[in-house]
Design a protein around this motif. Structure first.
Motif, short mmCIF file in Angstrom:
data_model
loop_
_atom_site.label_atom_id
_atom_site.label_comp_id
_atom_site.label_asym_id
_atom_site.label_seq_id
_atom_site.Cartn_x
_atom_site.Cartn_y
_atom_site.Cartn_z
N LEU A 28 9.28 -10.61 9.04
CA LEU A 28 8.39 -10.06 10.07
C LEU A 28 7.50 -8.95 9.52
N VAL A 29 8.01 -8.13 8.63
CA VAL A 29 7.22 -7.01 8.12
C VAL A 29 6.54 -7.31 6.79
N CYS A 30 6.83 -8.48 6.22
CA CYS A 30 6.25 -8.83 4.92
C CYS A 30 4.76 -9.11 5.06
N THR A 31 3.98 -8.67 4.06
CA THR A 31 2.53 -8.89 4.11
C THR A 31 2.16 -10.31 3.72
N GLN A 32 3.02 -10.99 2.97
CA GLN A 32 2.77 -12.38 2.58
C GLN A 32 4.02 -13.21 2.86
N PRO A 33 4.22 -13.60 4.12
CA PRO A 33 5.46 -14.30 4.47
C PRO A 33 5.59 -15.68 3.81
N GLN A 34 4.48 -16.35 3.53
CA GLN A 34 4.57 -17.66 2.88
C GLN A 34 5.20 -17.52 1.49
N GLU A 35 4.80 -16.49 0.77
CA GLU A 35 5.36 -16.27 -0.57
C GLU A 35 6.85 -15.92 -0.47
N LEU A 36 7.19 -15.12 0.52
CA LEU A 36 8.59 -14.75 0.69
C LEU A 36 9.43 -15.98 1.05
N LYS A 55 7.14 3.52 4.02
CA LYS A 55 8.27 3.34 4.94
C LYS A 55 8.46 1.87 5.28
N LEU A 56 7.35 1.15 5.43
CA LEU A 56 7.42 -0.29 5.70
C LEU A 56 8.03 -1.02 4.51
N ARG A 57 7.66 -0.61 3.33
CA ARG A 57 8.20 -1.21 2.11
C ARG A 57 9.70 -0.96 2.02
N GLU A 58 10.11 0.27 2.31
CA GLU A 58 11.53 0.60 2.27
C GLU A 58 12.32 -0.20 3.30
N PHE A 59 11.74 -0.36 4.50
CA PHE A 59 12.40 -1.15 5.54
C PHE A 59 12.55 -2.61 5.07
N PHE A 60 11.49 -3.14 4.48
CA PHE A 60 11.53 -4.51 3.97
C PHE A 60 12.65 -4.68 2.95
N LEU A 61 12.69 -3.79 1.96
CA LEU A 61 13.71 -3.88 0.92
C LEU A 61 15.11 -3.71 1.49
N GLN A 62 15.25 -2.81 2.47
CA GLN A 62 16.55 -2.60 3.10
C GLN A 62 17.01 -3.86 3.83
N GLU A 63 16.10 -4.52 4.53
CA GLU A 63 16.45 -5.74 5.26
C GLU A 63 16.86 -6.86 4.30
N VAL A 64 16.15 -6.98 3.18
CA VAL A 64 16.52 -8.01 2.20
C VAL A 64 17.90 -7.70 1.62
N ARG A 65 18.14 -6.44 1.30
CA ARG A 65 19.46 -6.06 0.76
C ARG A 65 20.57 -6.33 1.78
N MET A 66 20.31 -5.97 3.03
CA MET A 66 21.32 -6.19 4.07
C MET A 66 21.56 -7.69 4.27
N GLY A 67 20.50 -8.48 4.23
CA GLY A 67 20.67 -9.92 4.35
C GLY A 67 21.51 -10.49 3.22
N GLU A 68 21.28 -10.00 2.00
CA GLU A 68 22.08 -10.45 0.85
C GLU A 68 23.53 -10.00 1.00
N ASP A 87 0.85 -1.18 0.00
CA ASP A 87 0.00 0.00 0.00
C ASP A 87 0.90 1.24 0.00
N PRO A 88 0.59 2.25 -0.83
CA PRO A 88 1.43 3.46 -0.83
C PRO A 88 1.53 4.13 0.54
N ALA A 89 0.52 3.93 1.38
CA ALA A 89 0.58 4.51 2.73
C ALA A 89 1.67 3.85 3.56
N ASN A 90 2.05 2.63 3.21
CA ASN A 90 3.09 1.90 3.95
C ASN A 90 4.43 1.99 3.23
#
Length: 151
Positions: free
Chosen positions: A101-109, A68-81, A63-66
Motif C-alpha cells: 500500500l505504501v510502496c511507490t512501485q507496487p508492481q516491482e514489489l 518515515k514512509l520508508r521506515e514504515f515500509f521496511l518495518q512492514e516487510v520485516r514484520m511480514g517476514e 525521497d528523503p522527505a518520506n
C-alpha cells in the motif's frame, strides 16, 4: 489447357522472383543503414539520452522527505517476514499488503514477492490486493468527506 498451366506457372515464378527481389532490397538497405556511421552515432545518442532518465526514476524511489514512509515500509516487510517464519501466514500477508500500500512501485514489489515468497503466500497476497485498494479508496473518500464537512 497447357497454355493456362504455362501462364499460371510463369505468373507464380514471377511472383516468387518479386518476393525474392523485395527481400534482397530490404536486406541490402538494412545493411547499408546499419553500416552508416551517422546511424550508429544517432543510436548511441538515443541510448545515452535514456540513461539519465532511468537514474532519475531510481532516485525518486525513496525521497528523503518520506523517510518515515520508508521506515514504515521496511518495518512492514520485516514484520511480514517474521510472521511468515513463525508460520502465521495470514498475519504475514497483512503486513506484506501494508507494505504494498505504501510502496511507490507496487508492481516491482509484487515481482520481488513472486520470487521470494512461497507460492501459497504469494497467492494470498494477490487476493488481498483488491481488498487493500477498496479499503484505501474508502479511507480516502471518508477523509475527503471530513475535509469538506463544515462542522
Amino acid at each position: 489447357m497447357p497454355g493456362v498451366r504455362t501462364f499460371l506457372g510463369l505468373l507464380a515464378s514471377l511472383a516468387v522472383c518479386g518476393v525474392v527481389a523485395f527481400l534482397g532490397y530490404c536486406v541490402y538497405f538494412d545493411r547499408k543503414r546499419r553500416g552508416d556511421p551517422g546511424f550508429r552515432r544517432r543510436l548511441r545518442d538515443k541510448r545515452r539520452a535514456k540513461r539519465p532518465k532511468a537514474k532519475e526514476q531510481g532516485a525518486q524511489l525513496w525521497d528523503p522527505a518520506n523517510e518515515k514512509l520508508r521506515e514504515f515500509f521496511l518495518q512492514e516487510v520485516r514484520m511480514g517476514e517474521l510472521w511468515l517464519s513463525r508460520g502465521a501466514h495470514r498475519m504475514g500477508v497483512d503486513h506484506f499488503s501494508n507494505a504494498l500500500l505504501v510502496c511507490t512501485q507496487p508492481q516491482e514489489l509484487l515481482k520481488v514477492f513472486k520470487h521470494t515468497l512461497p507460492p501459497k503466500v504469494f497467492e494470498m497476497v494477490l487476493h488481498q490486493v483488491p481488498l487493500i485498494c477498496q479499503q484505501f479508496e474508502a479511507d480516502m473518500n471518508e477523509q475527503e468527506y471530513l475535509e469538506d464537512d463544515p462542522d
